[in-house]
Design a protein around this motif. Structure first.
Motif, PDB file in Angstrom:
ATOM      1  N   PHE A 135      64.510 -28.505  28.476  1.00 39.56           N
ATOM      2  CA  PHE A 135      64.742 -29.121  27.168  1.00 39.56           C
ATOM      3  C   PHE A 135      66.079 -28.622  26.609  1.00 39.56           C
ATOM      4  N   PRO A 136      67.186 -29.033  27.201  1.00 39.75           N
ATOM      5  CA  PRO A 136      68.485 -28.432  26.878  1.00 39.75           C
ATOM      6  C   PRO A 136      69.001 -28.727  25.470  1.00 39.75           C
ATOM      7  N   THR A 137      68.431 -29.717  24.765  1.00 36.96           N
ATOM      8  CA  THR A 137      68.947 -30.040  23.440  1.00 36.96           C
ATOM      9  C   THR A 137      68.304 -29.223  22.330  1.00 36.96           C
ATOM     10  N   LEU A 138      67.293 -28.423  22.634  1.00 39.83           N
ATOM     11  CA  LEU A 138      66.650 -27.617  21.600  1.00 39.83           C
ATOM     12  C   LEU A 138      67.605 -26.551  21.068  1.00 39.83           C
ATOM     13  N   ARG A 139      67.388 -26.139  19.828  1.00 37.33           N
ATOM     14  CA  ARG A 139      68.156 -25.026  19.277  1.00 37.33           C
ATOM     15  C   ARG A 139      67.958 -23.784  20.141  1.00 37.33           C
ATOM     16  N   MET A 140      66.710 -23.533  20.502  1.00 37.89           N
ATOM     17  CA  MET A 140      66.427 -22.379  21.338  1.00 37.89           C
ATOM     18  C   MET A 140      67.187 -22.443  22.644  1.00 37.89           C
ATOM     19  N   SER A 141      67.249 -23.615  23.248  1.00 34.10           N
ATOM     20  CA  SER A 141      67.915 -23.767  24.546  1.00 34.10           C
ATOM     21  C   SER A 141      69.415 -23.546  24.427  1.00 34.10           C
ATOM     22  N   ARG A 142      70.016 -24.080  23.383  1.00 38.27           N
ATOM     23  CA  ARG A 142      71.462 -23.897  23.204  1.00 38.27           C
ATOM     24  C   ARG A 142      71.796 -22.425  22.957  1.00 38.27           C
ATOM     25  N   LEU A 143      70.953 -21.758  22.168  1.00 31.40           N
ATOM     26  CA  LEU A 143      71.172 -20.333  21.945  1.00 31.40           C
ATOM     27  C   LEU A 143      70.981 -19.553  23.240  1.00 31.40           C
ATOM     28  N   HIS A 144      69.954 -19.895  23.991  1.00 38.23           N
ATOM     29  CA  HIS A 144      69.699 -19.214  25.268  1.00 38.23           C
ATOM     30  C   HIS A 144      70.905 -19.342  26.188  1.00 38.23           C
ATOM     31  N   GLN A 145      71.497 -20.510  26.240  1.00 36.82           N
ATOM     32  CA  GLN A 145      72.671 -20.728  27.080  1.00 36.82           C
ATOM     33  C   GLN A 145      73.825 -19.832  26.642  1.00 36.82           C
ATOM     34  N   ARG A 146      74.040 -19.721  25.335  1.00 39.06           N
ATOM     35  CA  ARG A 146      75.126 -18.866  24.846  1.00 39.06           C
ATOM     36  C   ARG A 146      74.850 -17.401  25.167  1.00 39.06           C
ATOM     37  N   LEU A 147      73.610 -16.989  24.990  1.00 37.99           N
ATOM     38  CA  LEU A 147      73.279 -15.588  25.235  1.00 37.99           C
ATOM     39  C   LEU A 147      73.420 -15.213  26.705  1.00 37.99           C
ATOM     40  N   GLN A 148      73.177 -16.169  27.601  1.00 35.10           N
ATOM     41  CA  GLN A 148      73.296 -15.879  29.025  1.00 35.10           C
ATOM     42  C   GLN A 148      74.698 -15.417  29.384  1.00 35.10           C
ATOM     43  N   HIS A 149      75.692 -15.856  28.622  1.00 34.82           N
ATOM     44  CA  HIS A 149      77.083 -15.545  28.953  1.00 34.82           C
ATOM     45  C   HIS A 149      77.709 -14.583  27.949  1.00 34.82           C
ATOM     46  N   ALA A 150      76.871 -13.922  27.156  1.00 36.62           N
ATOM     47  CA  ALA A 150      77.427 -13.016  26.148  1.00 36.62           C
ATOM     48  C   ALA A 150      76.510 -11.827  25.920  1.00 36.62           C
ATOM     49  N   ALA A 151      75.982 -11.266  26.994  1.00 35.31           N
ATOM     50  CA  ALA A 151      75.103 -10.105  26.861  1.00 35.31           C
ATOM     51  C   ALA A 151      75.905  -8.885  26.426  1.00 35.31           C
ATOM     52  N   PRO A 152      75.333  -8.027  25.586  1.00 35.87           N
ATOM     53  CA  PRO A 152      76.007  -6.762  25.280  1.00 35.87           C
ATOM     54  C   PRO A 152      76.167  -5.951  26.570  1.00 35.87           C
TER      55      PRO A 152
END
Length: 425
Positions: A191-208
């Protein structure tokens, strides 16, 4: 028959209080952000459903994630089953109700606007054995209180309870809860259009970076690359970090004069080896996990950046930068200057450098696990020539240069002129 009141039961998305199972892959703040996004997706689906009343049964305080057309009631009762029963009681306005949780962001208006004709209740089960929704024509504590919650058979037990009470139950499609990192990844892909999904995608490439470093300390394979994607050798060698000090380490430590400060101590093998030699030593690291691992070995360690005030400033016999820790912060000259401040006037600064004498790379690095990559981390990979140049700029004089087939070291002391200036002052 359709529900005329939709109830969302939720917990305020506060870091450390929600989605703790996500914290195997995400920080508490990231897990809370994913929970907030999941809740926002759920509330949006409820908001789009044509009903007369929308109620949020909340544990905590509402935030700007709450649409304006929701009534808020505080959760009450002991245990989840009683809280669910109370939510139905507090939201009841004489018409059928449908209650949903905050963990299925993929829920849709079509699922919520279900026609109950010919049935007394509605139940939607989840893949992990729970349930994502429950619809009742009126409050009925008997339907909930006493049903074991948060088990692999909660959904089956809930269905059995409803049928025992004589309810004719309409089963809705099974959904997947977002409880674990794997759940979040699957839902984000489906479900790539969900808010959760978009945030998950960003977090995958910006881990501390610190999060992935701590995963490495706990045995996860972590790879370091440049920002161009090329692998950086010799970093994240967790097998060597976790093992006792080897012969090369011991050779380096034989030069040490106590007390010793190990900068970037990691899991503590060097501090432990020094203690075994009877040399007083302290490890410092910014990683809480590294400090815990060191103290679990029986060695002292402090969680603090090296640039912040440290115990014994100007009185350490030796300061160590092992395992390429000359790279910390990406500015070797500043780090060497700080080490010179920490040692006593006749003290030793021992630096492990890259075996490539000509290497001088101060570009950031990126850490990778199988599922996440970090934000760029300031780091430096420097060989003998670059380190000598930086040391000279901060009045550290090289006193020894030695190497083994795969590792290289430099030893420094403060220049006599600098020591004289300090003594004069």
């Amino acid at each position: 028959m359709r529900a005329d009141t939709l109830i969302v039961i939720a917990k305020e998305p506060v870091a450390g209080r929600v989605k703790t199972r996500l914290q195997t892959e995400f920080t508490p703040a990231e897990a809370a952000a994913l929970a907030r996004a999941s809740l926002a997706d759920t509330l949006a689906a409820v908001h789009s459903t044509p009903v007369h009343r929308r109620v949020l049964a909340l544990d905590g305080q509402a935030g700007n994630w709450l649409p304006a057309d929701f009534e808020v009631v505080q959760q009450r009762g002991d245990g989840l089953a009683e809280r669910l029963a109370c939510a139905f009681e507090d939201a009841y306005a004489g018409t059928p109700m449908l209650l949903v949780g905050m963990d299925t962001p993929q829920v849709t208006r079509e699922l919520l606007d279900v026609d109950w004709d010919g049935h007394d209740a509605v139940l939607g089960l989840t893949e992990d054995g729970g349930f994502w929704c429950l619809g009742l024509p009126r409050p009925d504590r008997r339907a909930l209180v006493g049903v074991p919650m948060s088990t692999e058979h909660t959904g089956a037990d809930q269905l059995a309870r409803l049928r025992l009470l004589g309810y004719d139950v309409l089963l809705l499609p099974m959904l997947r809860d977002m409880d674990t990192p794997e759940d979040a990844a699957v839902l984000a892909e489906l479900f790539p259009t969900l808010r959760m999904s978009r945030l998950h995608q960003r977090l995958q490439h910006a881990a501390p970076p610190g999060l992935l470093f701590e995963k490495a300390l706990n045995g996860t394979q972590v790879v370091a690359t440049g920002i161009d994607g090329r692998r950086v050798p010799s970093l994240c060698e967790i097998d060597r970090w976790q093992a006792p000090a080897d012969e090369v380490d011991q050779l380096a430590l034989s030069r040490c004069e106590g007390p010793v400060l190990d900068v970037g101590c990691g899991p503590g093998r060097i501090v432990t080896a020094l203690a075994e030699r009877g040399i007083p030593a302290l490890g410092v690291d910014i990683s809480a996990e590294a400090v815990l691992l060191t103290t679990n070995r029986g060695a002292p360690a402090l969680r603090r950046p090296v640039q912040e005030p440290l115990p014994g400033e100007g009185r350490w016999g030796s300061v160590l930068l092992m395992d390429g820790n000359i790279g910390i912060g990406g500015a070797p000259e500043l780090l060497l200057r700080r080490c010179a401040e920490l040692v006593r006037p006749d003290g030793l600064v021992l630096v492990e450098v890259d075996p490539d004498d000509d290497l001088d790379d101060t570009a950031p690095i990126v850490l990778h696990t199988g599922s996440r990559r970090s934000k760029p981390l300031p780091w430096a990979r420097v060989g003998t020539r670059a380190v000598l140049r930086h040391a000279l700029a901060v009045d550290l004089l090289a006193t020894e240069d030695w190497r083994t087939p795969h590792r290289a070291f430099l030893a420094f002391r403060r220049s006599p002129a600098t020591v004289s200036q300090v003594a004069y002052r």
